[in-house]
Design an enzyme around this catalytic site. Structure first.
Site, PDB file in Angstrom:
ATOM      1  N   ALA A  64       0.875  -1.171   0.000  1.00 20.04           N
ATOM      2  CA  ALA A  64       0.000   0.000   0.000  1.00 20.04           C
ATOM      3  C   ALA A  64       0.913   1.222   0.000  1.00 20.04           C
ATOM      4  O   ALA A  64       2.078   1.142   0.403  1.00 20.04           O
ATOM      5  CB  ALA A  64      -0.870  -0.019   1.246  1.00 20.04           C
ATOM      6  N   GLY A 107       0.666  -4.871   0.975  1.00 17.16           N
ATOM      7  CA  GLY A 107      -0.544  -4.922   0.154  1.00 17.16           C
ATOM      8  C   GLY A 107      -0.319  -5.612  -1.185  1.00 17.16           C
ATOM      9  O   GLY A 107      -1.256  -6.156  -1.769  1.00 17.16           O
ATOM     10  N   GLU A 110      -0.648  -9.196  -0.456  1.00 14.18           N
ATOM     11  CA  GLU A 110      -2.072  -9.425  -0.152  1.00 14.18           C
ATOM     12  C   GLU A 110      -2.918  -9.393  -1.423  1.00 14.18           C
ATOM     13  O   GLU A 110      -3.851 -10.179  -1.581  1.00 14.18           O
ATOM     14  CB  GLU A 110      -2.546  -8.371   0.860  1.00 14.18           C
ATOM     15  CG  GLU A 110      -1.859  -8.563   2.213  1.00 14.18           C
ATOM     16  CD  GLU A 110      -2.024  -7.379   3.157  1.00 14.18           C
ATOM     17  OE1 GLU A 110      -1.669  -6.243   2.767  1.00 14.18           O
ATOM     18  OE2 GLU A 110      -2.504  -7.575   4.278  1.00 14.18           O
ATOM     19  N   GLU A 130       4.813  -4.909   7.189  1.00 14.85           N
ATOM     20  CA  GLU A 130       4.118  -3.810   7.861  1.00 14.85           C
ATOM     21  C   GLU A 130       4.606  -3.586   9.290  1.00 14.85           C
ATOM     22  O   GLU A 130       4.564  -2.470   9.808  1.00 14.85           O
ATOM     23  CB  GLU A 130       2.602  -4.074   7.890  1.00 14.85           C
ATOM     24  CG  GLU A 130       1.927  -4.010   6.533  1.00 14.85           C
ATOM     25  CD  GLU A 130       1.895  -5.335   5.777  1.00 14.85           C
ATOM     26  OE1 GLU A 130       2.661  -6.258   6.136  1.00 14.85           O
ATOM     27  OE2 GLU A 130       1.083  -5.456   4.849  1.00 14.85           O
TER      28      GLU A 130
HETATM   29  C1  HXC Z   1       5.069   4.406  -1.274  1.00 17.72           C
HETATM   30  C2  HXC Z   1       6.963   3.438  -2.131  1.00 17.72           C
HETATM   31  C3  HXC Z   1       6.611   2.184  -1.583  1.00 17.72           C
HETATM   32  C4  HXC Z   1       5.367   2.117  -0.854  1.00 17.72           C
HETATM   33  C5  HXC Z   1       8.488   1.959  -2.616  1.00 17.72           C
HETATM   34  N1  HXC Z   1       8.135   3.247  -2.761  1.00 17.72           N
HETATM   35  N2  HXC Z   1       7.576   1.292  -1.892  1.00 17.72           N
HETATM   36  N3  HXC Z   1       6.202   4.527  -1.989  1.00 17.72           N
HETATM   37  N4  HXC Z   1       4.656   3.251  -0.732  1.00 17.72           N
HETATM   38  N5  HXC Z   1       4.944   0.981  -0.308  1.00 17.72           N
HETATM   39  C6  HXC Z   1       8.861   4.294  -3.486  1.00 17.72           C
HETATM   40  C7  HXC Z   1      10.081   4.752  -2.721  1.00 17.72           C
HETATM   41  O1  HXC Z   1       9.727   5.702  -1.733  1.00 17.72           O
HETATM   42  C8  HXC Z   1      10.908   5.366  -3.823  1.00 17.72           C
HETATM   43  O2  HXC Z   1      10.402   6.651  -4.139  1.00 17.72           O
HETATM   44  C9  HXC Z   1      10.613   4.452  -5.011  1.00 17.72           C
HETATM   45  O3  HXC Z   1       9.378   3.795  -4.701  1.00 17.72           O
HETATM   46  C10 HXC Z   1      11.673   3.390  -5.213  1.00 17.72           C
HETATM   47  O4  HXC Z   1      11.849   2.695  -3.977  1.00 17.72           O
HETATM   48  P1  HXC Z   1      13.291   2.501  -3.290  1.00 17.72           P
HETATM   49  O5  HXC Z   1      13.044   2.243  -1.852  1.00 17.72           O
HETATM   50  O6  HXC Z   1      14.193   3.625  -3.639  1.00 17.72           O
HETATM   51  O7  HXC Z   1      13.776   1.171  -4.030  1.00 17.72           O
HETATM   52  P2  HXC Z   1      14.759   0.055  -3.500  1.00 17.72           P
HETATM   53  O8  HXC Z   1      15.921   0.688  -2.777  1.00 17.72           O
HETATM   54  O9  HXC Z   1      15.020  -0.833  -4.666  1.00 17.72           O
HETATM   55  O10 HXC Z   1      13.940  -0.752  -2.379  1.00 17.72           O
HETATM   56  C11 HXC Z   1      12.808  -1.505  -2.738  1.00 17.72           C
HETATM   57  C12 HXC Z   1      11.976  -1.889  -1.482  1.00 17.72           C
HETATM   58  C13 HXC Z   1      11.628  -0.608  -0.685  1.00 17.72           C
HETATM   59  C14 HXC Z   1      12.758  -2.867  -0.606  1.00 17.72           C
HETATM   60  C15 HXC Z   1      10.699  -2.600  -2.001  1.00 17.72           C
HETATM   61  O11 HXC Z   1      11.071   0.372  -1.575  1.00 17.72           O
HETATM   62  C16 HXC Z   1      10.623  -0.849   0.415  1.00 17.72           C
HETATM   63  O12 HXC Z   1      10.958  -1.366   1.458  1.00 17.72           O
HETATM   64  N6  HXC Z   1       9.387  -0.408   0.220  1.00 17.72           N
HETATM   65  C17 HXC Z   1       8.322  -0.469   1.217  1.00 17.72           C
HETATM   66  C18 HXC Z   1       7.800  -1.871   1.362  1.00 17.72           C
HETATM   67  C19 HXC Z   1       6.708  -1.937   2.416  1.00 17.72           C
HETATM   68  O13 HXC Z   1       6.942  -1.622   3.586  1.00 17.72           O
HETATM   69  N7  HXC Z   1       5.509  -2.333   2.023  1.00 17.72           N
HETATM   70  C20 HXC Z   1       4.372  -2.437   2.928  1.00 17.72           C
HETATM   71  C21 HXC Z   1       3.599  -1.169   2.914  1.00 17.72           C
HETATM   72  S1  HXC Z   1       2.253  -1.202   4.083  1.00 17.72           S
HETATM   73  P3  HXC Z   1      11.381   7.925  -4.322  1.00 17.72           P
HETATM   74  O14 HXC Z   1      10.410   9.051  -4.537  1.00 17.72           O
HETATM   75  O15 HXC Z   1      12.181   8.017  -3.079  1.00 17.72           O
HETATM   76  O16 HXC Z   1      12.198   7.571  -5.539  1.00 17.72           O
HETATM   77  C22 HXC Z   1       1.118  -2.188   3.333  1.00 17.72           C
HETATM   78  C23 HXC Z   1      -0.096  -2.685   4.011  1.00 17.72           C
HETATM   79  C24 HXC Z   1      -0.713  -1.658   4.768  1.00 17.72           C
HETATM   80  O17 HXC Z   1       1.218  -2.570   2.230  1.00 17.72           O
HETATM   81  C25 HXC Z   1      -1.550  -2.238   5.838  1.00 17.72           C
HETATM   82  C26 HXC Z   1      -1.312  -1.573   7.120  1.00 17.72           C
HETATM   83  C27 HXC Z   1      -2.053  -0.270   7.302  1.00 17.72           C
END
Ligand code: HXC
Length: 256
Positions: A64, A107, A110, A130
């Protein structure tokens, strides 16, 4: 504004491709709205027999959209019933395959689990990270992951937030098959074309019957299966399928 979900039709198969490369396909409200609208239209189309949901080579979806959620209050989440829209996607009646390459996190994982099965590229990485954000899975992860891979693995994934690679995901039953990354879409299309070639009412109730196994007792599930099995004897395609077998020819299904 750019479309965040691209649709491509090929015969009786439609592919929905998440298209937010700048955010690793993070699922924001635009993706939700477009996915729901486009998938619902395809679901209602009798000419479509199978959906493929996919992302890019780098990310199916990295979760998400964290930046969109960050500032929301408890009451924002509560009144908007945040994520509830995805239930509509999970409930689509047309069979749907997730074709996953790269990250399927939070997400994203999911969403893949809302599909009927997952075909993974060898590059796929699954996780429910998360917990690292101070929250927990919110789009069904704690429930679908536990049903899919069992308590031990689900607890490990949800509590540590670690990623699992494609091989581990296949070993524990999260994905049905792994293919080389460059063969992912061909393999998903082949599977989708096979499904879409069968009688649509039969594939629709086949998936309903399997899903029922996760909702009910064995006795109720067996009863349900028998009822829908009998129901298919009211279709043209049951007579056609069985006649074609006896006559040693290919069936000509009309999807009714
Ligand atoms: C918003 C995101 C994002 C996300 C990546 N980006 N994941 N933006 N929401 N979930 C954006 C980054 O901010 C970045 O933007 C660009 O995408 C590229 O990501 P990087 O981190 O620079 O890439 P990399 O170094 O290759 O790392 C990849 C990654 C990392 C390991 C997947 O992006 C990451 O950990 N992402 C978050 C994963 C996560 O936590 N997902 C769960 C979300 S919560 P910029 O602008 O900086 O270039 C969820 C459920 C919610 O899904 C339910 C609870 C409420």
């Amino acid at each position: 504004m750019a479309e965040t979900v691209l649709v491509e039709r090929k015969g009786r198969v439609a592919t929905l491709r998440i298209n937010r490369p700048e955010a690793l396909n993070a699922l924001n409200s635009a993706v939700l709205a477009e996915m729901l609208e486009k998938a619902a239209a395809l679901d209602a189309d009798r000419e479509i027999g199978c959906l493929i949901v996919t992302g890019s080579e780098k990310a199916f979806a990295a979760g998400a959209d964290i930046k969109e959620m960050n500032e929301k209050s408890n009451m924002d989440m509560f009144y908007d019933d945040f994520f509830a829209g995805w239930d509509g996607f999970a409930k689509l009646r047309t069979p749907k395959i997730a074709a996953v390459a790269g990250y399927a996190l939070g997400g994203g994982c999911e969403l893949a689990m809302m599909c009927d099965f997952i075909i993974a590229a060898d590059s796929a990485k699954f996780g429910q990270p998360e917990i690292k954000l101070g929250v927990i899975p919110g789009m069904g992860g704690s429930q679908r992951l536990a049903r899919s891979i069992g308590k031990a693995k689900a607890m490990d994934m949800v509590l540590t937030g670690r990623m699992m690679d494609a091989a581990e995901a296949e070993r524990c039953g999260l994905v049905s098959r792994i293919v080389a990354a460059d063969a992912l879409m061909d393999e998903a299309m082949k599977a989708a074309e096979i499904i879409a070639g069968y009688s649509k009412p039969s594939t629709m109730v086949a998936k309903e019957a399997v899903d029922r196994a996760f909702e009910t007792s064995l006795a109720e599930g067996l009863h349900y299966e028998r009822r829908v099995f009998f129901g298919l004897f009211a279709t043209h395609d049951q007579k056609e399928g069985m006649s074609a077998f006896a006559e040693k020819r290919k069936p000509d299904f009309r999807h009714e």
